[in-house]
Write a protein that holds these residues in place. Sequence first.
Motif, PDB file in Angstrom:
ATOM      1  N   HIS A   1      17.153 -24.200 -60.120  1.00  0.00           N
ATOM      2  CA  HIS A   1      15.772 -23.892 -60.521  1.00  0.00           C
ATOM      3  C   HIS A   1      15.259 -25.035 -61.378  1.00  0.00           C
ATOM      4  O   HIS A   1      16.005 -25.621 -62.156  1.00  0.00           O
ATOM      5  N   ALA A   2      13.980 -25.335 -61.260  1.00  0.00           N
ATOM      6  CA  ALA A   2      13.376 -26.420 -62.034  1.00  0.00           C
ATOM      7  C   ALA A   2      13.258 -26.072 -63.518  1.00  0.00           C
ATOM      8  O   ALA A   2      13.279 -26.954 -64.370  1.00  0.00           O
ATOM      9  N   ASN A   3      13.155 -24.777 -63.823  1.00  0.00           N
ATOM     10  CA  ASN A   3      12.993 -24.327 -65.202  1.00  0.00           C
ATOM     11  C   ASN A   3      14.362 -24.236 -65.870  1.00  0.00           C
ATOM     12  O   ASN A   3      15.148 -23.339 -65.572  1.00  0.00           O
ATOM     13  N   ARG A   4      14.638 -25.174 -66.765  1.00  0.00           N
ATOM     14  CA  ARG A   4      15.961 -25.256 -67.391  1.00  0.00           C
ATOM     15  C   ARG A   4      16.338 -23.990 -68.174  1.00  0.00           C
ATOM     16  O   ARG A   4      17.448 -23.483 -68.021  1.00  0.00           O
ATOM     17  N   PRO A   5      15.463 -23.437 -69.038  1.00  0.00           N
ATOM     18  CA  PRO A   5      15.835 -22.219 -69.766  1.00  0.00           C
ATOM     19  C   PRO A   5      16.143 -21.046 -68.826  1.00  0.00           C
ATOM     20  O   PRO A   5      17.101 -20.296 -69.053  1.00  0.00           O
ATOM     21  N   LEU A   6      15.358 -20.899 -67.765  1.00  0.00           N
ATOM     22  CA  LEU A   6      15.625 -19.822 -66.810  1.00  0.00           C
ATOM     23  C   LEU A   6      16.972 -20.052 -66.130  1.00  0.00           C
ATOM     24  O   LEU A   6      17.790 -19.142 -66.021  1.00  0.00           O
ATOM     25  N   ARG A   7      17.202 -21.283 -65.679  1.00  0.00           N
ATOM     26  CA  ARG A   7      18.461 -21.636 -65.004  1.00  0.00           C
ATOM     27  C   ARG A   7      19.658 -21.371 -65.905  1.00  0.00           C
ATOM     28  O   ARG A   7      20.649 -20.766 -65.487  1.00  0.00           O
ATOM     29  N   GLN A   8      19.550 -21.770 -67.149  1.00  0.00           N
ATOM     30  CA  GLN A   8      20.659 -21.571 -68.081  1.00  0.00           C
ATOM     31  C   GLN A   8      20.850 -20.104 -68.433  1.00  0.00           C
ATOM     32  O   GLN A   8      21.975 -19.641 -68.599  1.00  0.00           O
ATOM     33  N   GLY A   9      19.756 -19.349 -68.528  1.00  0.00           N
ATOM     34  CA  GLY A   9      19.859 -17.913 -68.789  1.00  0.00           C
ATOM     35  C   GLY A   9      20.564 -17.178 -67.663  1.00  0.00           C
ATOM     36  O   GLY A   9      21.422 -16.315 -67.896  1.00  0.00           O
ATOM     37  N   VAL A  10      20.218 -17.533 -66.429  1.00  0.00           N
ATOM     38  CA  VAL A  10      20.876 -16.935 -65.269  1.00  0.00           C
ATOM     39  C   VAL A  10      22.350 -17.328 -65.260  1.00  0.00           C
ATOM     40  O   VAL A  10      23.232 -16.488 -65.035  1.00  0.00           O
TER      41      VAL A  10
END
Length: 125
Positions: free
Chosen positions: A9-18
């Motif tokens: 995912h391009a969104n780093r916080p979302l990617r890291q949260g997942v």
Amino acid sequence: MALTVLVQHANRPLRQGVATALEAAGMVVRQSRDGSEGLALLQAQPVDAILTGINMRRICGFSFIQAVRKQPGLRDIPILVMAVSATPELKARARQAGAAGWLPQPFDHARLVETLRIVVASGDG
């Protein structure tokens, strides 16, 4: 044996949260920020499942899914799309590209883990 999942995912916080949620559920996670990086990671080490966004630089999620489906060693990996918009047209386009399903954002991490395990167990790549 733990499932290995590519979270893209391009969104780093979302990617890291997942990634954090999946790791807490005992999964091994690889991360990429776009389809080009994801394809390179898959060549180095195939995974059991892929979670991908759609709007990314270089190679978008739809093109990424199509590229994975064209590669014999990767074509059966289940791919789930993570996206805010869940219009019937986008869902249909994801299915046509080869996605196994769609996860509208925001999503509950417990539901994400459960859905991912179901899709992998069913072999719905």
